[in-house]
Design a protein around this motif. Structure first.
Motif, PDB file in Angstrom:
ATOM      1  N   MET A   1     -11.468  -5.966  -0.247  1.00 21.33           N
ATOM      2  CA  MET A   1     -12.808  -5.735  -0.586  1.00 21.33           C
ATOM      3  C   MET A   1     -13.602  -7.003  -1.272  1.00 21.33           C
ATOM      4  N   GLY A  18     -16.465  -1.713 -11.986  1.00 21.73           N
ATOM      5  CA  GLY A  18     -16.245  -0.417 -11.808  1.00 21.73           C
ATOM      6  C   GLY A  18     -15.304   0.198 -12.836  1.00 21.73           C
ATOM      7  N   THR A  19     -14.351  -0.723 -13.362  1.00 23.65           N
ATOM      8  CA  THR A  19     -13.122   0.074 -14.270  1.00 23.65           C
ATOM      9  C   THR A  19     -14.095   0.269 -15.576  1.00 23.65           C
ATOM     10  N   ASN A  69     -16.525   3.412 -15.238  1.00 22.85           N
ATOM     11  CA  ASN A  69     -15.794   4.343 -15.230  1.00 22.85           C
ATOM     12  C   ASN A  69     -15.190   4.991 -16.598  1.00 22.85           C
ATOM     13  N   HIS A  78      -9.064   5.736  -7.757  1.00 19.48           N
ATOM     14  CA  HIS A  78      -8.463   4.522  -8.198  1.00 19.48           C
ATOM     15  C   HIS A  78      -7.464   4.617  -9.382  1.00 19.48           C
ATOM     16  N   GLY A 104     -15.687   7.429  -1.375  1.00 14.28           N
ATOM     17  CA  GLY A 104     -15.291   5.980  -0.941  1.00 14.28           C
ATOM     18  C   GLY A 104     -14.082   5.546  -1.770  1.00 14.28           C
ATOM     19  N   THR A 154     -10.657   3.581  -2.549  1.00 11.12           N
ATOM     20  CA  THR A 154     -10.298   2.155  -2.396  1.00 11.12           C
ATOM     21  C   THR A 154      -9.420   1.774  -1.076  1.00 11.12           C
ATOM     22  N   ASP A 192     -17.157   8.689  -8.693  1.00 11.86           N
ATOM     23  CA  ASP A 192     -16.727   7.392  -8.773  1.00 11.86           C
ATOM     24  C   ASP A 192     -17.315   6.850  -7.413  1.00 11.86           C
ATOM     25  N   ALA A 233     -17.964   3.532  -7.016  1.00 13.06           N
ATOM     26  CA  ALA A 233     -17.948   2.144  -7.175  1.00 13.06           C
ATOM     27  C   ALA A 233     -17.920   1.498  -5.981  1.00 13.06           C
ATOM     28  N   ASP A 267     -20.730  -0.008  -7.907  1.00  9.70           N
ATOM     29  CA  ASP A 267     -20.555  -1.647  -8.225  1.00  9.70           C
ATOM     30  C   ASP A 267     -21.361  -2.385  -7.226  1.00  9.70           C
ATOM     31  N   HIS A 297     -21.545  -5.408  -7.629  1.00 17.80           N
ATOM     32  CA  HIS A 297     -20.595  -6.427  -6.971  1.00 17.80           C
ATOM     33  C   HIS A 297     -19.506  -5.983  -6.053  1.00 17.80           C
ATOM     34  N   LYS A 298     -19.560  -5.057  -5.297  1.00 15.29           N
ATOM     35  CA  LYS A 298     -18.786  -4.922  -4.130  1.00 15.29           C
ATOM     36  C   LYS A 298     -19.875  -4.557  -2.925  1.00 15.29           C
TER      37      LYS A 298
HETATM   38  C1  LIG Z   1     -13.391   3.627  -5.848  1.00 14.56           C
HETATM   39  C2  LIG Z   1     -13.052   2.628  -7.015  1.00 14.56           C
HETATM   40  N1  LIG Z   1     -13.493   2.801  -8.215  1.00 14.56           N
HETATM   41  C3  LIG Z   1     -13.009   1.843  -9.194  1.00 14.56           C
HETATM   42  C4  LIG Z   1     -12.738   0.543  -8.926  1.00 14.56           C
HETATM   43  C5  LIG Z   1     -12.474  -0.444  -9.931  1.00 14.56           C
HETATM   44  O1  LIG Z   1     -13.384  -1.603  -9.811  1.00 14.56           O
HETATM   45  P1  LIG Z   1     -13.438  -2.893 -10.277  1.00 14.56           P
HETATM   46  O2  LIG Z   1     -12.394  -3.553  -9.747  1.00 14.56           O
HETATM   47  O3  LIG Z   1     -14.798  -3.542 -10.258  1.00 14.56           O
HETATM   48  O4  LIG Z   1     -13.214  -2.697 -11.920  1.00 14.56           O
HETATM   49  C6  LIG Z   1     -12.578   0.265  -7.594  1.00 14.56           C
HETATM   50  C7  LIG Z   1     -12.184  -1.115  -7.144  1.00 14.56           C
HETATM   51  O5  LIG Z   1     -12.004  -1.313  -5.929  1.00 14.56           O
HETATM   52  C8  LIG Z   1     -12.878   1.410  -6.595  1.00 14.56           C
HETATM   53  O6  LIG Z   1     -12.593   1.000  -5.160  1.00 14.56           O
END
Ligand SMILES: Cc1ncc(COP(=O)(O)O)c(C=O)c1O
Length: 461
Positions: free
Chosen positions: A70, A129-130, A133, A156, A203, A205, A230, A232, A263, A265-266
């Motif tokens: 990603m 995202g972390t 969450n 995730h 969605g 990961t 979630d 993200a 996110d 940033h994704k």
């Molecule tokens: C569904 C999902 N949740 C959380 C995350 C964590 O996000 P981050 O890497 O921005 O902390 C990801 C990262 O790929 C994700 O795909």
């Protein structure tokens, strides 16, 4: 469409930045001049060139032939807006540190909330995202102390860790054969009691699977848990016009969740360091109540630090997001939405070609823009080894894919005559998150085709 060098430098971008810096500077003209900082322009240039040389040691994330993890380049307006803000370096913790950028963050976050159908909300940007969450589950834990948090086995990996950080019991619910949370298994677990929160991933990961939100919402009606979405990765996909019926059904009801993470940033065209957490009920803001003896002096208006776990945060991230959303509003049928539809169309086309090719075995049709597939071999272990060789051969030819370890149950191994000598299979994975991937699919396919042939010819195939 005109072609350009893959790493083209657009001088017009610097002109735009210069003009914007000039305008920003006009706001500070009344200040008395200060002595210029001593500078050694040549030394700085040498260091920057050295840094640029070091940065060559990267996969070409910005190029359509990077179709692995990603990774997506920020929009140029986001890059420029971020750079512009660097001359101020605002801190969005408090209005004392970032007045304008805090206002921009509130506007941008409200725009994201509206995309989910929320006219009122509580929310803010954060590191990713972390962090987002963590914050959503922190609120959930405060409201349901000690009760379990459930998420699918494809959620995730950080959810389990967040549970440990927060001291909340965390349990995994199995997935169905499409990588979606198994609603029947969830119903069984809920029947045993003690559940405070369910995380639905819109969605995932690994495969971009979308948990079945309508079923999960029906279970919430019966069991009364808190629901966190979630999204993200997938959050923006509700804007696209080519989702399958199941994914569309889930995105149409995402606004019924208690909290949502997405996110920028994704898929939101932002530089890293830009996640977003949103709560449907603004009154959860009271959980954050704290006194800061240092910061909240310049205004009685809401300081973003009063509703976030993090303290200092880059105001530049808010400026970049605000600028991007101004240029590309989050609306169905708009340019931003079309980019998402193009990514999904590219994924569907790659899936179609893979499914028709005897060298590969697909799991299921992609729900978003992530495609996963096996390399056909007599046994799951041989398939895993072959996938690694395809991955290497593709990279040698300039196409960068990813690998992922998936449950063997995602594939019809019996139907394909593949012995299940392992419970997981190493698969090839491609995240087609750049809209240009659609146009580049023929070239991607040509390389994958050659890579698969070469890998198949190698010793041990
Ligand atoms: C569904 C999902 N949740 C959380 C995350 C964590 O996000 P981050 O890497 O921005 O902390 C990801 C990262 O790929 C994700 O795909």
């Amino acid at each position: 469409m005109t072609e350009r060098a893959p790493f083209a430098f657009d001088a017009a971008e610097l002109d735009t930045l210069r003009a914007a810096l000039g305008r920003m500077g006009e706001g500070f003209e009344a200040l008395p001049p200060v002595a210029g900082a001593p500078s050694n322009a040549q030394a700085a240039r040498d260091v920057l060139i050295e840094a640029a040389t070091r940065l060559q040691d990267n996969f070409p994330y910005f190029h359509p032939l990077y179709a692995g993890q990603m990774l997506k380049p920020p929009h140029s307006v986001a890059r420029l807006a971020y750079a512009l803000a660097m001359w101020i370096n605002p801190n969005n913790h408090a209005l004392d540190g970032g007045r304008a950028s805090s206002a921009m963050e509130k506007e941008a976050v409200a725009g994201i909330a509206r995309m989910f159908g929320w006219e009122t909300h509580l929310g803010h940007l954060c590191g990713g995202g972390t962090m987002a969450n963590l914050e959503a589950l922190w609120v959930a834990g405060r409201l349901r102390p000690g009760a379990a948090v459930l998420a699918s086995s494809q959620a995730h990996y950080t959810h389990a860790r967040i549970g440990a950080v927060l001291g909340l019991p965390f349990e995994e619910i199995p997935c169905d054969a499409r990588g979606r949370l198994d609603a029947a298994a969830l119903a069984r677990r809920l029947g045993q009691g003690g559940v405070g929160t369910v995380v639905a991933t819109l969605g995932t990961t690994a495969t971009g699977s979308v948990d079945p939100l309508p079923e999960i919402l029906s279970l919430r009606d019966r069991h009364g848990f808190r629901l966190h979405a979630d999204a993200a990765y997938g959050g923006y996909f509700g804007l696209s016009d080519n989702l399958g019926a199941d994914a569309r059904g889930s995105f149409d009801r995402i606004g019924e969740a208690d909290s949502i993470v997405v996110d920028p940033h994704k898929h939101g065209l932002q530089p890293y360091g830009c996640g977003c957490v949103l709560f449907r009920d603004p009154s959860v803001g009271s959980l954050y109540k704290h006194d800061s003896p240092y910061t909240y002096f310049s205004s009685t208006e809401l300081h973003l630090g009063e509703i976030s776990l993090e303290c200092s945060r880059p105001g530049a991230a808010a400026v970049a997001l605000w600028a991007t959303m101004r240029l590309l509003p989050l609306e169905r049928g708009g340019e931003f939405a079309r980019g998402l539809s193009d990514s999904r169309a590219a994924a569907l086309e790659l899936h179609r070609r893979l499914a028709a090719d005897r060298r590969f075995l697909c799991a299921f049709e992609p729900e978003l823009d992530i495609v996963v597939w096996m390399a056909r071999a007599p046994r799951a272990s041989a398939s895993s080894a072959l996938a690694r060789r395809v991955f290497d051969e593709a990279a040698r030819r300039g196409l960068h894919l990813a690998l992922v370890e998936l449950p063997a149950g995602f594939f019809d191994l019996d139907g394909a005559g593949i012995a299940r000598d392992r419970e997981t299979v190493t698969c090839l994975r491609s995240v087609l998150m750049k809209p240009e991937h659609r146009e580049w699919l023929d070239r991607i396919w040509t390389i994958l085709d050659a890579a698969a042939d070469a890998a198949g010819r190698e010793k041990g195939a």
